[in-house]
Enzyme design. Structure first.
Site, PDB file in Angstrom:
ATOM      1  N   LYS A   1       2.166  -2.877  -1.729  1.00 54.88           N
ATOM      2  CA  LYS A   1       1.922  -2.040  -2.919  1.00 54.88           C
ATOM      3  C   LYS A   1       0.529  -1.406  -2.882  1.00 54.88           C
ATOM      4  O   LYS A   1       0.082  -0.801  -3.830  1.00 54.88           O
ATOM      5  CB  LYS A   1       2.047  -2.877  -4.199  1.00 54.88           C
ATOM      6  CG  LYS A   1       3.419  -3.393  -4.501  1.00 54.88           C
ATOM      7  CD  LYS A   1       3.546  -3.819  -5.954  1.00 54.88           C
ATOM      8  CE  LYS A   1       2.749  -5.035  -6.282  1.00 54.88           C
ATOM      9  NZ  LYS A   1       2.967  -5.475  -7.682  1.00 54.88           N
TER      10      LYS A   1
ATOM     11  N   LYS B   1      -2.200  -2.956  -3.097  1.00 58.56           N
ATOM     12  CA  LYS B   1      -3.021  -3.639  -4.103  1.00 58.56           C
ATOM     13  C   LYS B   1      -3.664  -4.854  -3.434  1.00 58.56           C
ATOM     14  O   LYS B   1      -2.978  -5.671  -2.843  1.00 58.56           O
ATOM     15  CB  LYS B   1      -2.141  -4.152  -5.248  1.00 58.56           C
ATOM     16  CG  LYS B   1      -1.911  -3.155  -6.361  1.00 58.56           C
ATOM     17  CD  LYS B   1      -1.347  -3.878  -7.577  1.00 58.56           C
ATOM     18  CE  LYS B   1      -1.641  -3.090  -8.823  1.00 58.56           C
ATOM     19  NZ  LYS B   1      -1.209  -3.763 -10.049  1.00 58.56           N
TER      20      LYS B   1
HETATM   21  N1  C2G Z   1       0.602  -3.768 -18.100  1.00 56.39           N
HETATM   22  C1  C2G Z   1       0.495  -3.350 -19.429  1.00 56.39           C
HETATM   23  N2  C2G Z   1      -0.692  -2.935 -19.892  1.00 56.39           N
HETATM   24  C2  C2G Z   1      -1.788  -2.911 -19.098  1.00 56.39           C
HETATM   25  C3  C2G Z   1      -1.697  -3.343 -17.753  1.00 56.39           C
HETATM   26  C4  C2G Z   1      -0.473  -3.774 -17.273  1.00 56.39           C
HETATM   27  O1  C2G Z   1       1.499  -3.371 -20.176  1.00 56.39           O
HETATM   28  N3  C2G Z   1      -2.975  -2.484 -19.615  1.00 56.39           N
HETATM   29  C5  C2G Z   1       1.920  -4.213 -17.611  1.00 56.39           C
HETATM   30  C6  C2G Z   1       2.429  -3.344 -16.468  1.00 56.39           C
HETATM   31  O2  C2G Z   1       3.053  -2.179 -16.987  1.00 56.39           O
HETATM   32  C7  C2G Z   1       3.426  -4.288 -15.790  1.00 56.39           C
HETATM   33  C8  C2G Z   1       2.795  -5.668 -16.027  1.00 56.39           C
HETATM   34  O3  C2G Z   1       1.826  -5.514 -17.081  1.00 56.39           O
HETATM   35  O4  C2G Z   1       4.686  -4.232 -16.464  1.00 56.39           O
HETATM   36  C9  C2G Z   1       2.102  -6.194 -14.783  1.00 56.39           C
HETATM   37  O5  C2G Z   1       1.139  -5.242 -14.391  1.00 56.39           O
HETATM   38  P1  C2G Z   1       0.693  -5.204 -12.846  1.00 56.39           P
HETATM   39  O6  C2G Z   1       0.313  -6.573 -12.425  1.00 56.39           O
HETATM   40  O7  C2G Z   1      -0.265  -4.067 -12.664  1.00 56.39           O
HETATM   41  O8  C2G Z   1       2.094  -4.849 -12.172  1.00 56.39           O
HETATM   42  P2  C2G Z   1       2.367  -3.816 -10.979  1.00 56.39           P
HETATM   43  O9  C2G Z   1       1.351  -3.959  -9.925  1.00 56.39           O
HETATM   44  O10 C2G Z   1       2.590  -2.525 -11.630  1.00 56.39           O
HETATM   45  O11 C2G Z   1       3.705  -4.449 -10.347  1.00 56.39           O
HETATM   46  O12 C2G Z   1       8.113  -4.489  -8.741  1.00 56.39           O
HETATM   47  C10 C2G Z   1       7.255  -4.164  -9.816  1.00 56.39           C
HETATM   48  C11 C2G Z   1       5.817  -4.300  -9.417  1.00 56.39           C
HETATM   49  O13 C2G Z   1       5.570  -5.593  -8.884  1.00 56.39           O
HETATM   50  C12 C2G Z   1       4.957  -4.037 -10.642  1.00 56.39           C
END
Ligand code: C2G
Length: 130
Positions: free
Chosen positions: A44, A46
């Site tokens: 990803k 990340k």
């Molecule tokens: N999130 C949120 N508000 C934020 C930051 C994150 O609502 N200020 C939500 C994201 O939308 C996501 C969840 O928290 O639904 C986890 O965020 P991340 O760890 O950044 O997830 P991501 O890297 O987008 O991984 O297969 C799906 C991926 O693994 C999603």
């Protein structure tokens, strides 16, 4: 028993994550979190600050979370949904539309992201402060 599933890296846990997990749990009775592995994070693009084990330990302390499974790839969601009998798939709306293909397996809900907070921002603040 309505079962909800969501996925993410959940690095440097913050109230945006908590808000998402809280609302996801409120949609049902049981919340499964697919936690991105360190290897999948690289896919990803990340680089998480905390390892999978550390991020898992943090998530396990959250009352809304009932089960944590590893997320190792983009392809596992349909089989996870079937294996864990998820009725609802939830993601923050930064993913809006991206997972609509899962509608043939379960309900798909995108919840509004919590503005102003992100792991990146937290990490930047911490790196300048300490
Ligand atoms: N999130 C949120 N508000 C934020 C930051 C994150 O609502 N200020 C939500 C994201 O939308 C996501 C969840 O928290 O639904 C986890 O965020 P991340 O760890 O950044 O997830 P991501 O890297 O987008 O991984 O297969 C799906 C991926 O693994 C999603």
């Amino acid at each position: 028993m309505k079962r909800v599933i969501t996925y993410g890296t959940f690095d440097v846990l913050h109230y945006g994550h908590i808000n998402l997990l809280k609302r996801a749990k409120e949609l049902g009775d049981y919340l499964i979190v697919g936690l991105s592995s360190d290897e999948f994070n690289l896919i990803k693009n990340k680089k998480s600050f905390y390892s999978y084990e550390e991020r898992k330990n943090l998530l396990e302390s959250i009352r809304y979370v009932d089960l944590i499974i590893p997320e190792n790839n983009w392809e596992q969601k349909p089989s996870d949904i079937q294996e864990y009998k998820a009725d609802i798939f939830v993601m923050g709306d930064d993913w809006k539309g991206k997972f609509d293909y899962l509608k043939k397996y379960c309900e798909v809900i995108y919840l509004p992201r919590t503005p102003e907070v992100s792991s990146t921002q937290t990490k930047e603040y911490l790196s300048t402060t300490f």
